[in-house]
Scaffold this motif. Sequence first.
Motif, PDB file in Angstrom:
ATOM      1  N   PRO A 142     -41.730  18.134   1.653  1.00  0.00           N
ATOM      2  CA  PRO A 142     -41.592  18.682   0.310  1.00  0.00           C
ATOM      3  C   PRO A 142     -40.245  18.307  -0.313  1.00  0.00           C
ATOM      4  N   TRP A 143     -40.250  18.186  -1.634  1.00  0.00           N
ATOM      5  CA  TRP A 143     -39.102  17.692  -2.397  1.00  0.00           C
ATOM      6  C   TRP A 143     -38.499  18.808  -3.227  1.00  0.00           C
ATOM      7  N   GLY A 144     -37.230  18.673  -3.535  1.00  0.00           N
ATOM      8  CA  GLY A 144     -36.543  19.610  -4.397  1.00  0.00           C
ATOM      9  C   GLY A 144     -35.181  19.069  -4.784  1.00  0.00           C
ATOM     10  N   VAL A 145     -34.539  19.735  -5.735  1.00  0.00           N
ATOM     11  CA  VAL A 145     -33.196  19.390  -6.192  1.00  0.00           C
ATOM     12  C   VAL A 145     -32.377  20.672  -6.163  1.00  0.00           C
ATOM     13  N   THR A 146     -31.243  20.629  -5.454  1.00  0.00           N
ATOM     14  CA  THR A 146     -30.316  21.757  -5.425  1.00  0.00           C
ATOM     15  C   THR A 146     -28.971  21.254  -5.914  1.00  0.00           C
ATOM     16  N   TYR A 147     -28.442  21.879  -6.965  1.00  0.00           N
ATOM     17  CA  TYR A 147     -27.158  21.466  -7.531  1.00  0.00           C
ATOM     18  C   TYR A 147     -26.011  22.091  -6.763  1.00  0.00           C
ATOM     19  N   VAL A 148     -24.951  21.298  -6.545  1.00  0.00           N
ATOM     20  CA  VAL A 148     -23.748  21.802  -5.876  1.00  0.00           C
ATOM     21  C   VAL A 148     -23.190  22.969  -6.674  1.00  0.00           C
ATOM     22  N   ASN A 149     -23.101  22.811  -7.996  1.00  0.00           N
ATOM     23  CA  ASN A 149     -22.679  23.880  -8.895  1.00  0.00           C
ATOM     24  C   ASN A 149     -23.929  24.440  -9.566  1.00  0.00           C
ATOM     25  N   PRO A 150     -24.352  25.656  -9.218  1.00  0.00           N
ATOM     26  CA  PRO A 150     -25.576  26.214  -9.802  1.00  0.00           C
ATOM     27  C   PRO A 150     -25.586  26.216 -11.331  1.00  0.00           C
ATOM     28  N   ALA A 151     -24.436  26.230 -11.964  1.00  0.00           N
ATOM     29  CA  ALA A 151     -24.384  26.209 -13.441  1.00  0.00           C
ATOM     30  C   ALA A 151     -24.889  24.885 -14.004  1.00  0.00           C
ATOM     31  N   ASP A 152     -24.951  23.823 -13.177  1.00  0.00           N
ATOM     32  CA  ASP A 152     -25.451  22.526 -13.630  1.00  0.00           C
ATOM     33  C   ASP A 152     -26.972  22.452 -13.652  1.00  0.00           C
ATOM     34  N   ASP A 153     -27.639  23.424 -13.062  1.00  0.00           N
ATOM     35  CA  ASP A 153     -29.090  23.398 -12.930  1.00  0.00           C
ATOM     36  C   ASP A 153     -29.752  23.710 -14.274  1.00  0.00           C
ATOM     37  N   PRO A 154     -30.473  22.745 -14.873  1.00  0.00           N
ATOM     38  CA  PRO A 154     -31.095  22.986 -16.186  1.00  0.00           C
ATOM     39  C   PRO A 154     -32.214  24.031 -16.149  1.00  0.00           C
ATOM     40  N   ARG A 155     -32.746  24.322 -14.971  1.00  0.00           N
ATOM     41  CA  ARG A 155     -33.825  25.321 -14.876  1.00  0.00           C
ATOM     42  C   ARG A 155     -33.318  26.732 -15.062  1.00  0.00           C
ATOM     43  N   THR A 156     -31.977  26.912 -15.033  1.00  0.00           N
ATOM     44  CA  THR A 156     -31.411  28.264 -15.194  1.00  0.00           C
ATOM     45  C   THR A 156     -30.942  28.525 -16.610  1.00  0.00           C
TER      46      THR A 156
END
Length: 157
Positions: A142-156
């Motif tokens: 399974p695939w996913g993307v986790t940002y080092v800085n959560p503030a960079d995550d466009p899904r949030t």
Amino acid sequence: MTPQFELRHYAAAAVLAFSAPLSWAQASHHMMGDPDKLNWGAVPSLPKGAQLVVIEGPMNEAVPFTVRLKFPANYRIPPHWHPAVERVTVLSGTFNMGTGDSFDSSKTQALNPGGIAIMPAQSRHFAWTASETVVQLHGTGPWGVTYVNPADDPRTK
């Protein structure tokens, strides 16, 4: 967001937002196709502007997948990591990639058409483009993307 929920969320979005013919994504027979027939869609896990088409998948299962990503000129992908090995081949344009927890365009390598990058699971990396660039990504989910800085995550946002 838990990693498993994140993967399910991404996979559901991929199925809904990326309109590659399902016969391609789930075929058990020989497949051929022209790139001008691919249906691109937005990528909810990347900053606005990126487009994706799922060629083979699904990305949320422990099976091989192949996708293409199209990035506009002057595009940046913040530092992030994936739960599985990432294999990238540049098809057009120049894809500038670097490793680490901080974005630093001066510490990237320019990958031109035919260039490849293979990153181990959970390897922190980032990228940018100066012109429109298309890459092909393949791996096993399974695939996913986790940002080092959560503030960079466009899904949030």
